[in-house]
Design a protein around this motif. Structure first.
Motif, PDB file in Angstrom:
ATOM      1  N   LYS A  72      48.134  44.308  41.989  1.00 21.67           N
ATOM      2  CA  LYS A  72      47.019  43.645  41.320  1.00 21.67           C
ATOM      3  C   LYS A  72      46.539  42.450  42.128  1.00 21.67           C
ATOM      4  N   MET A  73      45.254  42.173  42.019  1.00 29.13           N
ATOM      5  CA  MET A  73      44.662  41.020  42.662  1.00 29.13           C
ATOM      6  C   MET A  73      45.274  39.732  42.133  1.00 29.13           C
ATOM      7  N   GLN A  74      45.413  38.752  43.017  1.00 28.67           N
ATOM      8  CA  GLN A  74      45.876  37.428  42.623  1.00 28.67           C
ATOM      9  C   GLN A  74      44.778  36.420  42.957  1.00 28.67           C
ATOM     10  N   VAL A  75      44.234  35.789  41.937  1.00 27.01           N
ATOM     11  CA  VAL A  75      43.089  34.896  42.117  1.00 27.01           C
ATOM     12  C   VAL A  75      43.583  33.483  42.449  1.00 27.01           C
ATOM     13  N   PRO A  76      43.100  32.896  43.535  1.00 26.17           N
ATOM     14  CA  PRO A  76      43.530  31.543  43.887  1.00 26.17           C
ATOM     15  C   PRO A  76      42.901  30.502  42.971  1.00 26.17           C
ATOM     16  N   LYS A  77      43.401  29.288  43.068  1.00 27.46           N
ATOM     17  CA  LYS A  77      42.832  28.188  42.302  1.00 27.46           C
ATOM     18  C   LYS A  77      41.374  27.982  42.685  1.00 27.46           C
ATOM     19  N   GLN A  78      40.576  27.544  41.734  1.00 29.00           N
ATOM     20  CA  GLN A  78      39.146  27.353  41.966  1.00 29.00           C
ATOM     21  C   GLN A  78      38.882  26.008  42.657  1.00 29.00           C
ATOM     22  N   VAL A  80      44.909  37.458  48.285  1.00 23.98           N
ATOM     23  CA  VAL A  80      44.124  37.849  47.109  1.00 23.98           C
ATOM     24  C   VAL A  80      44.347  39.324  46.788  1.00 23.98           C
ATOM     25  N   PHE A  81      44.308  40.179  47.807  1.00 19.35           N
ATOM     26  CA  PHE A  81      44.576  41.604  47.613  1.00 19.35           C
ATOM     27  C   PHE A  81      44.953  42.234  48.947  1.00 19.35           C
ATOM     28  N   PHE A  82      45.626  43.368  48.853  1.00 22.95           N
ATOM     29  CA  PHE A  82      45.879  44.258  49.978  1.00 22.95           C
ATOM     30  C   PHE A  82      45.436  45.641  49.549  1.00 22.95           C
ATOM     31  N   GLY A  83      44.626  46.319  50.362  1.00 23.82           N
ATOM     32  CA  GLY A  83      44.135  47.625  49.967  1.00 23.82           C
ATOM     33  C   GLY A  83      44.125  48.635  51.098  1.00 23.82           C
ATOM     34  N   GLU A  84      44.549  49.849  50.800  1.00 30.69           N
ATOM     35  CA  GLU A  84      44.432  50.974  51.733  1.00 30.69           C
ATOM     36  C   GLU A  84      43.062  51.606  51.542  1.00 30.69           C
ATOM     37  N   THR A  85      42.326  51.782  52.620  1.00 23.39           N
ATOM     38  CA  THR A  85      40.984  52.347  52.524  1.00 23.39           C
ATOM     39  C   THR A  85      41.054  53.856  52.343  1.00 23.39           C
ATOM     40  N   LEU A  86      40.631  54.330  51.172  1.00 24.59           N
ATOM     41  CA  LEU A  86      40.582  55.762  50.891  1.00 24.59           C
ATOM     42  C   LEU A  86      39.254  56.364  51.311  1.00 24.59           C
ATOM     43  N   ILE A  87      38.174  55.600  51.132  1.00 25.20           N
ATOM     44  CA  ILE A  87      36.834  56.015  51.549  1.00 25.20           C
ATOM     45  C   ILE A  87      36.186  54.824  52.230  1.00 25.20           C
ATOM     46  N   THR A  89      36.875  38.348  59.283  1.00 18.52           N
ATOM     47  CA  THR A  89      35.618  37.762  58.826  1.00 18.52           C
ATOM     48  C   THR A  89      35.932  36.591  57.906  1.00 18.52           C
ATOM     49  N   LEU A  90      35.373  35.433  58.231  1.00 18.98           N
ATOM     50  CA  LEU A  90      35.580  34.247  57.401  1.00 18.98           C
ATOM     51  C   LEU A  90      34.459  34.158  56.362  1.00 18.98           C
ATOM     52  N   LEU A  91      34.850  33.935  55.106  1.00 20.06           N
ATOM     53  CA  LEU A  91      33.925  33.980  53.986  1.00 20.06           C
ATOM     54  C   LEU A  91      34.047  32.743  53.125  1.00 20.06           C
ATOM     55  N   GLN A  92      32.991  32.478  52.365  1.00 19.47           N
ATOM     56  CA  GLN A  92      33.011  31.416  51.364  1.00 19.47           C
ATOM     57  C   GLN A  92      32.406  31.975  50.073  1.00 19.47           C
ATOM     58  N   PRO A  93      32.962  31.624  48.904  1.00 18.60           N
ATOM     59  CA  PRO A  93      32.461  32.184  47.647  1.00 18.60           C
ATOM     60  C   PRO A  93      31.125  31.575  47.246  1.00 18.60           C
ATOM     61  N   ILE A  94      30.261  32.386  46.652  1.00 23.89           N
ATOM     62  CA  ILE A  94      29.041  31.828  46.060  1.00 23.89           C
ATOM     63  C   ILE A  94      29.412  31.193  44.730  1.00 23.89           C
ATOM     64  N   GLY A  95      28.486  30.468  44.131  1.00 25.30           N
ATOM     65  CA  GLY A  95      28.780  29.751  42.896  1.00 25.30           C
ATOM     66  C   GLY A  95      29.239  30.631  41.761  1.00 25.30           C
ATOM     67  N   ALA A  96      28.724  31.864  41.685  1.00 26.05           N
ATOM     68  CA  ALA A  96      29.053  32.754  40.572  1.00 26.05           C
ATOM     69  C   ALA A  96      30.342  33.542  40.799  1.00 26.05           C
ATOM     70  N   SER A  97      30.912  33.460  41.993  1.00 27.13           N
ATOM     71  CA  SER A  97      32.101  34.253  42.302  1.00 27.13           C
ATOM     72  C   SER A  97      33.246  33.882  41.379  1.00 27.13           C
ATOM     73  N   GLN A  98      33.980  34.900  40.937  1.00 28.46           N
ATOM     74  CA  GLN A  98      35.157  34.690  40.093  1.00 28.46           C
ATOM     75  C   GLN A  98      36.444  34.640  40.900  1.00 28.46           C
ATOM     76  N   VAL A  99      36.325  34.749  42.204  1.00 27.98           N
ATOM     77  CA  VAL A  99      37.465  34.677  43.115  1.00 27.98           C
ATOM     78  C   VAL A  99      37.239  33.500  44.067  1.00 27.98           C
TER      79      VAL A  99
END
Length: 264
Positions: free
Chosen positions: A146-152, A194-201, A254-264
Motif C-alpha cells: 500500500k502507498m504510504q503518504v508523507p507528511k504534508q 511513497v510506493f513501489f510498483g511493477e509495471t504491468l502495462i 524525475t524530480l517532482l513537486q506536488p500541486i496545491g490539490a495533490s493528496q500526496v
C-alpha cells in the motif's frame, strides 16, 4: 461515444485482457489482503493554459470523484526542473483490479464530475486540454502493498524507473527489493518511500517504478550518499545475482513537486 473515449476504453480493455492471466484477476491471497494497483499518467503540455486546465480538472473534478469511488491519496505533480513547459504526473491508486476496470463507467455516470470536469473533458480539438497522455498500470510490491503518504510539509519527490534487459532480470530485481531487504534499507535511511510498483502495462517494459521523497535537494544528495555507503546495501549488492549490471539496464530519475490539490 466520442473517439477519444472509445480509443481509451478499447486500449484499457485490450490491455487488461492481456494481463489478467498474470495477476489472476486479483484473487490471490496477497491481493485479498490489500495489494494496491496504480495508474501513473504523464501529461505532455504545450503551454500554461493546458497546465491550468489539467490542474483544475484534478482539483475540481477528478480527485473528488475518485475519492468518492474509493481511490484515496491521489498525487498530482509538476516537474521540479522542467525542460520548457512542465509535464504533469498523476498517480492514482486503486484497491483492486476490478476498481480500475470499472472506474471509467462509474465516472461517466457521475454528474458532478462531468459538470466540473467539462472544460477538460469536452475541450475542442482546436484547443485541446493536453497534447498527449502516457499511462502505465502498476502492481504494488509484496513488501509494500500500500502507498504510504508523507507528511504534508514542503518537500520534493523523486520518481525512479528501473528498466531491465529481460523479464527474468526484472523478477530478480523485484526479489532484491522484496526478499533481500532493499525496501527496508530505503525506509531505515529515511527515504520515505511513497510506493513501489511493477509495471504491468506501459512503455519501456520490463521495468519497475518507485517514488521517494526529501525535504530539499541537499537532503536528496545526503540520503543517496548514505545509501551508497550503507553496510547492508553493500552486502546485498555484492551478491553476484543482485549486481546492478545484470538487473538494471537504464535508470530514469524525475524530480517532482506536488500541486496545491495533490493528496500526496
Amino acid at each position: 461515444m466520442k473517439r477519444r473515449s472509445f480509443v481509451k476504453a478499447s486500449v484499457i480493455t485490450g490491455a487488461a485482457a492481456s494481463i489478467l492471466p498474470q495477476i489472476g484477476m486479483a484473487t490471490s491471497a496477497k491481493e485479498k489482503a490489500g495489494t494496491e494497483f496504480y495508474e501513473l499518467r504523464v501529461y505532455t503540455l504545450k503551454n500554461e493554459t493546458q497546465q491550468k486546465l489539467v490542474e483544475d480538472y484534478f482539483q475540481n473534478a477528478a480527485i473528488p470523484a475518485l475519492n468518492r469511488l474509493g481511490s484515496k491519496n491521489i498525487g498530482v505533480f509538476t516537474e521540479l526542473k522542467p525542460d520548457g513547459q512542465t509535464k504533469i504526473y498523476a498517480l492514482i491508486p486503486f484497491n483492486s483490479l476490478a476498481d480500475f476496470l470499472n472506474v471509467q463507467e462509474k465516472l461517466d455516470k457521475d454528474i458532478d464530475y462531468k459538470e466540473k470536469g467539462a472544460p477538460y473533458l469536452t475541450a475542442p480539438a482546436t484547443e485541446p486540454a493536453y497534447e498527449r497522455i502516457e499511462s502505465s498500470f502498476l502492481k504494488a510490491f509484496a513488501h509494500m502493498p500500500k502507498m504510504q503518504v508523507p507528511k504534508q510539509d514542503p518537500r520534493i519527490f523523486e520518481l525512479r524507473r528501473y528498466e531491465h534487459a529481460s523479464e527474468s532480470a526484472g523478477k530478480k530485481k523485484l526479489e532484491m527489493f522484496n526478499d533481500a531487504g532493499e525496501i527496508d534499507i530505503f525506509k531505515r535511511l529515511g527515504f520515505n518511500p511513497v510506493f513501489f510498483g511493477e509495471t504491468l502495462i506501459g512503455d519501456h517494459r520490463p521495468n519497475l517504478i518507485y517514488m521517494i521523497t526529501f525535504d530539499d535537494l541537499d537532503a536528496k544528495a545526503a540520503h543517496w550518499k548514505a545509501f551508497g555507503s550503507d553496510p547492508e546495501w553493500k552486502k546485498t549488492s555484492s551478491i553476484p545475482d543482485y549486481a546492478d549490471a545484470k538487473l538494471v539496464s537504464h535508470i530514469t530519475s524525475t524530480l517532482l513537486q506536488p500541486i496545491g490539490a495533490s493528496q500526496v
